[in-house]
Design a protein around this motif. Structure first.
Motif, short mmCIF file in Angstrom:
data_model
loop_
_atom_site.label_atom_id
_atom_site.label_comp_id
_atom_site.label_asym_id
_atom_site.label_seq_id
_atom_site.Cartn_x
_atom_site.Cartn_y
_atom_site.Cartn_z
N THR A 37 18.80 -29.95 -66.41
CA THR A 37 20.11 -30.42 -66.87
C THR A 37 21.22 -29.50 -66.40
O THR A 37 22.24 -29.94 -65.85
CB THR A 37 20.14 -30.52 -68.41
OG1 THR A 37 19.13 -31.44 -68.85
CG2 THR A 37 21.50 -30.98 -68.90
N GLU A 38 21.02 -28.22 -66.59
CA GLU A 38 22.03 -27.23 -66.17
C GLU A 38 22.23 -27.26 -64.66
O GLU A 38 23.37 -27.20 -64.17
CB GLU A 38 21.60 -25.83 -66.63
CG GLU A 38 22.63 -24.76 -66.35
CD GLU A 38 22.22 -23.42 -66.94
OE1 GLU A 38 23.09 -22.70 -67.46
OE2 GLU A 38 21.01 -23.08 -66.87
N SER A 39 21.14 -27.38 -63.92
CA SER A 39 21.22 -27.38 -62.46
C SER A 39 21.96 -28.61 -61.94
O SER A 39 22.78 -28.51 -61.01
CB SER A 39 19.79 -27.34 -61.87
OG SER A 39 19.83 -27.38 -60.46
N ILE A 40 21.69 -29.77 -62.53
CA ILE A 40 22.37 -31.00 -62.11
C ILE A 40 23.86 -30.93 -62.40
O ILE A 40 24.70 -31.30 -61.57
CB ILE A 40 21.74 -32.22 -62.81
CG1 ILE A 40 20.34 -32.50 -62.22
CG2 ILE A 40 22.62 -33.46 -62.68
CD1 ILE A 40 19.53 -33.50 -63.02
N TRP A 75 20.39 -20.42 -75.48
CA TRP A 75 20.65 -21.00 -74.16
C TRP A 75 21.39 -22.32 -74.28
O TRP A 75 22.38 -22.55 -73.58
CB TRP A 75 19.32 -21.19 -73.44
CG TRP A 75 19.42 -21.68 -72.02
CD1 TRP A 75 20.54 -21.74 -71.24
CD2 TRP A 75 18.34 -22.19 -71.21
NE1 TRP A 75 20.23 -22.25 -70.01
CE2 TRP A 75 18.90 -22.52 -69.96
CE3 TRP A 75 16.98 -22.37 -71.44
CZ2 TRP A 75 18.12 -23.05 -68.93
CZ3 TRP A 75 16.22 -22.89 -70.42
CH2 TRP A 75 16.77 -23.22 -69.18
N SER A 76 20.95 -23.19 -75.17
CA SER A 76 21.59 -24.49 -75.36
C SER A 76 23.05 -24.32 -75.80
O SER A 76 23.95 -24.99 -75.28
CB SER A 76 20.82 -25.31 -76.39
OG SER A 76 21.45 -26.54 -76.65
N GLU A 77 23.28 -23.43 -76.74
CA GLU A 77 24.64 -23.21 -77.25
C GLU A 77 25.53 -22.60 -76.18
O GLU A 77 26.70 -22.99 -76.03
CB GLU A 77 24.58 -22.31 -78.48
CG GLU A 77 23.93 -22.99 -79.69
CD GLU A 77 23.66 -22.03 -80.83
OE1 GLU A 77 24.08 -20.85 -80.72
OE2 GLU A 77 23.04 -22.44 -81.84
N GLU A 78 24.99 -21.63 -75.42
CA GLU A 78 25.79 -20.99 -74.36
C GLU A 78 26.10 -21.96 -73.24
O GLU A 78 27.20 -21.95 -72.67
CB GLU A 78 25.04 -19.77 -73.82
CG GLU A 78 24.99 -18.60 -74.81
CD GLU A 78 24.23 -17.41 -74.25
OE1 GLU A 78 23.55 -17.57 -73.20
OE2 GLU A 78 24.32 -16.32 -74.85
N MET A 79 25.14 -22.84 -72.92
CA MET A 79 25.36 -23.84 -71.88
C MET A 79 26.47 -24.80 -72.30
O MET A 79 27.39 -25.09 -71.54
CB MET A 79 24.06 -24.62 -71.63
CG MET A 79 24.09 -25.46 -70.37
SD MET A 79 22.65 -26.60 -70.23
CE MET A 79 21.29 -25.49 -70.52
N ALA A 80 26.39 -25.30 -73.54
CA ALA A 80 27.40 -26.21 -74.05
C ALA A 80 28.77 -25.54 -74.09
O ALA A 80 29.78 -26.14 -73.72
CB ALA A 80 27.01 -26.71 -75.44
N ASP A 81 28.80 -24.29 -74.53
CA ASP A 81 30.06 -23.54 -74.59
C ASP A 81 30.68 -23.41 -73.20
O ASP A 81 31.88 -23.65 -73.02
CB ASP A 81 29.80 -22.16 -75.19
CG ASP A 81 31.06 -21.34 -75.34
OD1 ASP A 81 31.66 -21.36 -76.42
OD2 ASP A 81 31.46 -20.67 -74.36
N ARG A 82 29.86 -23.07 -72.22
CA ARG A 82 30.38 -22.90 -70.85
C ARG A 82 30.91 -24.21 -70.29
O ARG A 82 32.01 -24.25 -69.73
CB ARG A 82 29.27 -22.36 -69.94
CG ARG A 82 29.68 -22.24 -68.47
CD ARG A 82 28.70 -21.42 -67.68
NE ARG A 82 27.43 -22.07 -67.47
CZ ARG A 82 27.15 -22.87 -66.43
NH1 ARG A 82 28.09 -23.10 -65.53
NH2 ARG A 82 25.96 -23.39 -66.29
N PHE A 83 30.15 -25.30 -70.46
CA PHE A 83 30.58 -26.59 -69.92
C PHE A 83 31.87 -27.06 -70.57
O PHE A 83 32.79 -27.54 -69.90
CB PHE A 83 29.48 -27.63 -70.13
CG PHE A 83 28.24 -27.40 -69.31
CD1 PHE A 83 28.26 -26.55 -68.21
CD2 PHE A 83 27.05 -28.02 -69.63
CE1 PHE A 83 27.13 -26.32 -67.45
CE2 PHE A 83 25.91 -27.82 -68.87
CZ PHE A 83 25.94 -26.97 -67.78
#
Length: 310
Positions: free
Chosen positions: A95-98, A197-205
């Motif tokens: 998901t992150e890579s896409i 990881w999930s929270e940091e990914m969402a925060d960054r996006f």
């Protein structure tokens, strides 16, 4: 006169009746919006039993990256991207890579359309877009990590409850022992890392696109992530978050599909065409652009002859 192999290649490119109809309306949608359009569809609702078969990935996977690369090839990226999502979610790394790839191609000019369901990782993809367009029949979902049928957040809550009760009353360890013995060594840390990881990914996006120009971004982003990851509010990973609830969470970043009747008709027609394809053929995943370039994953459909009554 076209040669045999040229006609054969053209026939394959044209696809089945389902492909022709779907591509027709996908092209109409792109003509209406004047934007690049890609559909990302999984057939997990039509073919749930396929998930147990080896090599079949109904959720988001690294293999999907090839489909997106094929769909983006030769696009005029200055026109932005409308991404129509229908997925149960899937692998976090994929998901992150896409998302990183699509952002590298189109920058911040990406809109997410959710005609029906974009759950878990699908919701995370939507979070990376500048806005989310949902209708009355649309749902997104929580983004807390799952390990099979086990929710990382629930496991951590249960572990903390066990620790609290045992600290208060050591004899409670006898009651908790059978449960705690089923947890492999290091799994608690693995769950904590996945949650972070999930929270940091969402925060960054969210920070890089949807709320990049908002003065109160910190407060908004914190509220969204808390709502989408806190099991006390979501109750269950499979919970459907409707457009009205999403509007409460995201504010004006969520748009109503019904606000533009022509747009709604075109999006839902494409959605129905994709769902019919999943239902009537062996296709279980489609990544396709408005120019007809497709990346489709298909399983063979076996027809079992029925005995004739005499």
């Amino acid at each position: 006169m076209a040669a045999w192999n040229e006609l054969l290649n053209e026939t394959k490119a044209s696809g089945s009746t389902h492909d022709v109809l779907r591509r027709k309306y996908l092209a109409k949608l792109a003509k209406h919006t004047r934007r690049n359009t890609i559909i990302y569809y999984s057939g997990w609702l039509q073919k749930p039993d396929l998930q147990s078969e080896g090599g079949v990935q109904l959720g988001i996977s690294d293999a999907d990256k090839n489909g997106f690369m094929s769909a983006v090839h030769k696009m005029d990226r200055s026109k932005g991207l409308d991404l129509i999502l229908h997925t149960p979610g899937g692998d976090m790394a994929a998901t992150e890579s896409i998302v990183d790839y699509l952002r590298a191609m189109f920058g911040k000019d990406i809109r997410a359309f959710v005609p029906q369901l974009a759950m878990s990782g699908g919701t995370i993809i939507a979070l990376s877009c500048r806005e989310i367009i949902m209708g009355k029949g649309s749902s997104i979902g929580p983004i807390d990590p799952q390990f099979g049928n086990i929710a990382a957040a629930n496991l951590l809550q249960e572990f903390e409850l066990a620790r609290t009760e045992i600290a208060k009353d050591p004899s409670a360890a006898l009651l908790w022992q059978p449960i705690l013995q089923q947890v492999p060594p290091g799994f608690i840390s693995h769950c904590r890392n996945a949650m972070t990881w999930s929270e940091e990914m969402a925060d960054r996006f969210l920070r890089e696109n949807m709320f990049s120009r908002d003065l109160d971004a910190d407060e908004s982003i914190e509220r969204i992530i808390r709502h989408l990851t806190d099991s006390s509010s979501t109750k269950h990973h499979g919970r459907h978050i409707s457009v009205s609830e999403a509007e409460e969470i995201f504010g004006d970043k969520v748009k109503s599909l019904e606000a533009d009747q022509r747009l709604q008709d075109l999006v839902l027609t494409v959605h129905h065409c994709a769902m019919i394809t999943m239902q009537a053929t062996g296709c279980y995943k489609i990544i396709e652009n408005d120019k007809g370039r497709s990346f489709m994953q298909v399983v063979s459909m076996q027809i079992i002859p029925q005995p004739i009554a005499r």
